[in-house]
Write an enzyme that holds these catalytic residues in place. Structure first.
Site, PDB file in Angstrom:
ATOM      1  N   HIS A 171      89.567  -5.531  16.777  1.00  0.00           N
ATOM      2  CA  HIS A 171      89.706  -4.101  16.480  1.00  0.00           C
ATOM      3  C   HIS A 171      91.158  -3.717  16.229  1.00  0.00           C
ATOM      4  CE1 HIS A 171      89.830  -2.809  21.051  1.00  0.00           C
ATOM      5  NE2 HIS A 171      91.037  -3.024  20.601  1.00  0.00           N
ATOM      6  N   ASN A 220      88.499  -8.408  19.987  1.00  0.00           N
ATOM      7  CA  ASN A 220      87.366  -8.544  19.063  1.00  0.00           C
ATOM      8  C   ASN A 220      87.772  -8.209  17.622  1.00  0.00           C
ATOM      9  OD1 ASN A 220      87.735  -5.810  19.183  1.00  0.00           O
ATOM     10  ND2 ASN A 220      85.716  -5.310  20.016  1.00  0.00           N
ATOM     11  N   GLU A 261      86.413  -0.510  15.810  1.00  0.00           N
ATOM     12  CA  GLU A 261      85.726  -1.659  16.391  1.00  0.00           C
ATOM     13  C   GLU A 261      85.009  -2.443  15.287  1.00  0.00           C
ATOM     14  OE1 GLU A 261      86.221  -2.471  19.430  1.00  0.00           O
ATOM     15  OE2 GLU A 261      85.748  -0.917  20.902  1.00  0.00           O
ATOM     16  N   ASP A 319      95.369   5.961  18.912  1.00  0.00           N
ATOM     17  CA  ASP A 319      93.997   6.161  19.415  1.00  0.00           C
ATOM     18  C   ASP A 319      94.030   6.738  20.829  1.00  0.00           C
ATOM     19  OD1 ASP A 319      94.938   3.869  20.642  1.00  0.00           O
ATOM     20  OD2 ASP A 319      93.343   2.549  19.939  1.00  0.00           O
TER      21      ASP A 319
END
Ligand code: GLP
Length: 207
Positions: free
Chosen positions: A104, A102, A109, A36
């Site tokens: 991800h 979280n 996400e 990413d």
């Protein structure tokens, strides 16, 4: 292979650099695709995923692998995501990924479905903050580009790296909670060859 950045893989990359230096291993014939990248950070920003991968792994290797970075500097974000997806379409043998606080995976996400494609994503406030507070970004990035869950799950093998007590709760949720878009890492359990490499503090809550 797909490689992540973030704080988690540091010790693994340091070990790889040492092993490559002593001739115990080589990545010289590998092809690396970056997991990413942030959109909107200048080239060489310390938080940029490509900068980090170069700094922590590639620059220390005697024989450099071929590296596919995400072309955020010379293409618009949608085109950069499409170009990266085309590289991933050739197939990934080993996807190494980290775990976000979280849930991800890359920048998939919460809200990312099992077939979420490679794309431009809006970062959650937490992910934006990590970029500045933990990774030292010069500005808060609003969006990123990530390999999709689809490409990651199509890999031949996945390694999920998890380190530290702060990840214990989310690792438990990813491995023992429901498989859902609320915790995209939970989708990794659908893969027949998922290996979770967690240190003891991160694994402490697992049943
Ligand atoms: C970051 C990156 C991911 C990384 C994850 C975990 O924001 N987008 O590629 O794997 O979140 O980061 P860390 O290892 O620093 O906790």
């Amino acid at each position: 292979m797909c490689l992540p950045t973030g704080d988690t893989p540091g010790p693994v990359y340091r070990r790889l650099v040492r092993m490559a230096g002593s001739g115990a291993t080589s990545l010289g014939r590998a092809t690396v695709i970056l997991l990413d990248e942030y959109v909107g950070l200048p080239p060489a920003d310390p938080a940029r995923c490509d900068t980090r991968l170069d700094r922590e792994l590639i620059s220390g290797l005697h024989r450099s692998p071929s590296v596919h970075r995400i072309r955020v500097d010379d293409l618009d974000p949608v085109a950069a995501a499409a170009a990266h997806d085309l590289v991933a379409a050739a197939g990934i043998d080993l996807a190494v990924v980290g775990l976000g606080m979280n849930g991800h995976v890359g920048f998939n996400e919460p809200g990312s479905g099992v077939e979420a494609p490679t794309r431009v994503v809006t970062l959650t406030p937490g992910s934006r903050q990590v970029a500045t507070a933990r990774y030292g970004a010069s500005a808060e990035p609003l969006s990123g580009i990530t390999l999709g869950m689809d490409r990651l799950l199509a890999s031949r093998e996945i390694w999920l790296l998890v380190r530290g007590a702060t990840k214990a709760a989310i690792l438990k949720r990813a491995l023992e909670g429901p498989q859902s878009a609320e915790c995209p890492a939970s989708w990794l359990r659908r893969h027949p060859r998922l290996t979770v490499l967690a240190d003891e503090p991160a694994a402490a809550g697992l049943g």
